[in-house]
Scaffold this motif. Structure first.
Motif, mmCIF file in Angstrom:
data_model
loop_
_atom_site.group_PDB
_atom_site.id
_atom_site.type_symbol
_atom_site.label_atom_id
_atom_site.label_comp_id
_atom_site.label_asym_id
_atom_site.label_seq_id
_atom_site.Cartn_x
_atom_site.Cartn_y
_atom_site.Cartn_z
ATOM 1 N N UNK A 31 18.696 -36.558 9.736
ATOM 2 C CA UNK A 31 18.500 -37.562 10.784
ATOM 3 C C UNK A 31 19.632 -37.665 11.785
ATOM 4 N N UNK A 32 20.673 -36.868 11.628
ATOM 5 C CA UNK A 32 21.810 -36.924 12.556
ATOM 6 C C UNK A 32 21.480 -36.120 13.815
ATOM 7 N N UNK A 33 21.497 -36.785 14.990
ATOM 8 C CA UNK A 33 21.102 -36.129 16.233
ATOM 9 C C UNK A 33 22.072 -35.023 16.634
ATOM 10 N N UNK A 34 23.366 -35.268 16.515
ATOM 11 C CA UNK A 34 24.346 -34.241 16.875
ATOM 12 C C UNK A 34 24.192 -33.014 15.985
ATOM 13 N N UNK A 35 23.989 -33.264 14.699
ATOM 14 C CA UNK A 35 23.799 -32.159 13.768
ATOM 15 C C UNK A 35 22.526 -31.394 14.072
ATOM 16 N N UNK A 36 21.452 -32.112 14.406
ATOM 17 C CA UNK A 36 20.179 -31.472 14.730
ATOM 18 C C UNK A 36 20.297 -30.627 15.997
ATOM 19 N N UNK A 37 21.020 -31.150 16.993
ATOM 20 C CA UNK A 37 21.223 -30.400 18.231
ATOM 21 C C UNK A 37 22.005 -29.122 17.958
ATOM 22 N N UNK A 38 22.989 -29.199 17.087
ATOM 23 C CA UNK A 38 23.794 -28.020 16.755
ATOM 24 C C UNK A 38 22.951 -26.972 16.039
ATOM 25 N N UNK A 39 22.036 -27.410 15.191
ATOM 26 C CA UNK A 39 21.142 -26.492 14.493
ATOM 27 C C UNK A 39 20.265 -25.749 15.497
ATOM 28 N N UNK A 40 19.734 -26.483 16.473
ATOM 29 C CA UNK A 40 18.886 -25.869 17.496
ATOM 30 C C UNK A 40 19.685 -24.891 18.356
ATOM 31 N N UNK A 41 20.922 -25.279 18.693
ATOM 32 C CA UNK A 41 21.772 -24.395 19.503
ATOM 33 C C UNK A 41 22.105 -23.107 18.753
ATOM 34 N N UNK A 42 22.423 -23.231 17.469
ATOM 35 C CA UNK A 42 22.747 -22.042 16.683
ATOM 36 C C UNK A 42 21.540 -21.118 16.575
ATOM 37 N N UNK A 43 20.359 -21.699 16.494
ATOM 38 C CA UNK A 43 19.144 -20.885 16.462
ATOM 39 C C UNK A 43 19.017 -20.095 17.763
ATOM 40 N N UNK A 44 19.324 -20.764 18.885
ATOM 41 C CA UNK A 44 19.278 -20.082 20.174
ATOM 42 C C UNK A 44 20.283 -18.951 20.248
ATOM 43 N N UNK A 45 21.481 -19.173 19.729
ATOM 44 C CA UNK A 45 22.514 -18.141 19.744
ATOM 45 C C UNK A 45 22.100 -16.943 18.892
ATOM 46 N N UNK A 46 21.484 -17.231 17.761
ATOM 47 C CA UNK A 46 21.044 -16.153 16.876
ATOM 48 C C UNK A 46 19.955 -15.319 17.525
ATOM 49 N N UNK A 47 19.017 -15.995 18.181
ATOM 50 C CA UNK A 47 17.927 -15.277 18.852
ATOM 51 C C UNK A 47 18.478 -14.462 20.015
ATOM 52 N N UNK A 48 19.404 -15.055 20.766
ATOM 53 C CA UNK A 48 19.996 -14.341 21.904
ATOM 54 C C UNK A 48 20.704 -13.077 21.438
ATOM 55 N N UNK A 49 21.437 -13.174 20.330
ATOM 56 C CA UNK A 49 22.153 -12.009 19.810
ATOM 57 C C UNK A 49 21.174 -10.951 19.286
ATOM 58 N N UNK A 50 20.133 -11.389 18.615
ATOM 59 C CA UNK A 50 19.158 -10.474 18.029
ATOM 60 C C UNK A 50 18.396 -9.709 19.095
ATOM 61 N N UNK A 51 18.147 -10.356 20.243
ATOM 62 C CA UNK A 51 17.316 -9.751 21.280
ATOM 63 C C UNK A 51 18.141 -9.226 22.460
ATOM 64 N N UNK A 52 19.420 -9.014 22.227
ATOM 65 C CA UNK A 52 20.318 -8.578 23.296
ATOM 66 C C UNK A 52 19.852 -7.276 23.948
ATOM 67 N N UNK A 53 19.262 -6.379 23.138
ATOM 68 C CA UNK A 53 18.858 -5.082 23.682
ATOM 69 C C UNK A 53 17.461 -5.110 24.292
#
Length: 274
Positions: A31-53
């Motif tokens: 239920x922590x909003x800051x923590x939830x936002x960080x989870x979503x951001x990390x997911x974005x970073x992971x996808x960005x790295x995975x699809x770099x090519x």
């Protein structure tokens, strides 16, 4: 703690993520909003790295003006489906608004600008996490002049901006020139601005063609000069035939409205294959 629909809606508004993504992130963060936002951001970073090519060949191109400053931005993605999404278009618009407000010097400076406390670069990564596609800020161009105009072609794949030397230009005249740039893709405002290496290359091509046609060697320079003049007429904005009235050039069209009026600069960005 139990996650409510109000919590999910609030997080979705803050991040742009889908309802289920927000629900899962909130549950994971207790239920922590800051923590939830960080989870979503990390997911974005992971996808960005995975699809770099991956190739981001689709996207949204928008342009606008603010006084003597005009800008174009192109936010790129992998599919037209994402490019047409209203949240993706809204992000492109917010990046353009930031450019108009801050007048960054180049693409990297634009990426570093912040919107609601987040850098544009980070917002793009966040959006990548929402859509699951590679995203990048592909282009940023601007012009500064006493007056400016923009044109966005339907579909948000092509846009142009044009600067004029006078502070007041009739709207239809300015728009006609911006549409000319979109349709005819000139390489420069005038022949004086065509890079020397481009002129040299065109002259050599003209000479080679004349040789293949059997022209005498002593005639090649004269023939090439005639053909380079045709190249200028086809490729430089002021000398191009006006698409609405091919019997007159853009320069003649401008002079017919104001003898002192001319174009100082233009930019054109397209994601279309040409």
């Amino acid at each position: 703690m139990a996650v409510t629909m109000a919590d999910i809606t609030k997080l979705r508004k803050m991040t742009g993520a889908g309802m289920m993504d927000c629900k899962n992130a909130l549950n994971e963060a207790n239920g922590d909003f800051d923590g939830a936002m960080e989870i979503i951001r990390k997911r974005g970073q992971a996808i960005a790295a995975k699809r770099e090519d991956r190739e981001a060949s689709e996207g949204c191109v928008l342009a606008a003006t603010k006084g003597d400053f005009a800008a174009i931005v192109a936010l790129k993605c992998e599919t037209d489906f994402v490019a047409q999404n209203k949240d993706f278009v809204a992000l492109t618009q917010s990046i353009l608004d930031a450019a108009l407000e801050n007048k960054p010097a180049d693409l990297e400076a634009l990426k570093a600008l912040t919107i609601d406390g987040r850098s544009i670069a980070d917002l793009i990564v966040d959006r990548s996490g929402v859509t699951g596609e590679k995203m990048e800020l592909g282009f940023y161009e601007f012009v500064q002049a006493p007056s400016t105009i923009f044109y966005i072609h339907p579909g948000n794949k092509l846009a142009t901006i044009v600067g004029f030397n006078l502070p007041e230009v009739e709207y239809q005249v300015a728009r006609d020139v911006a549409m000319q740039v979109a349709a005819m893709n000139p390489i420069s405002v005038s022949r004086d601005e065509v890079p020397a290496d481009v002129v040299a290359k065109e002259l050599e091509i003209a000479k080679d063609k004349a040789r293949q046609e059997g022209k005498k060697e002593e005639m090649l320079d004269k023939i090439a000069q005639g053909r380079i003049n045709k190249f200028f007429q086809e490729s430089t904005l002021l000398e191009q035939a006006f698409v609405k009235e091919p019997k007159e050039s853009i320069q003649q069209y401008l002079k017919s409205h104001n003898k002192d009026l001319t174009v100082t600069a233009f930019k054109r960005i397209t994601l279309n294959a040409e």
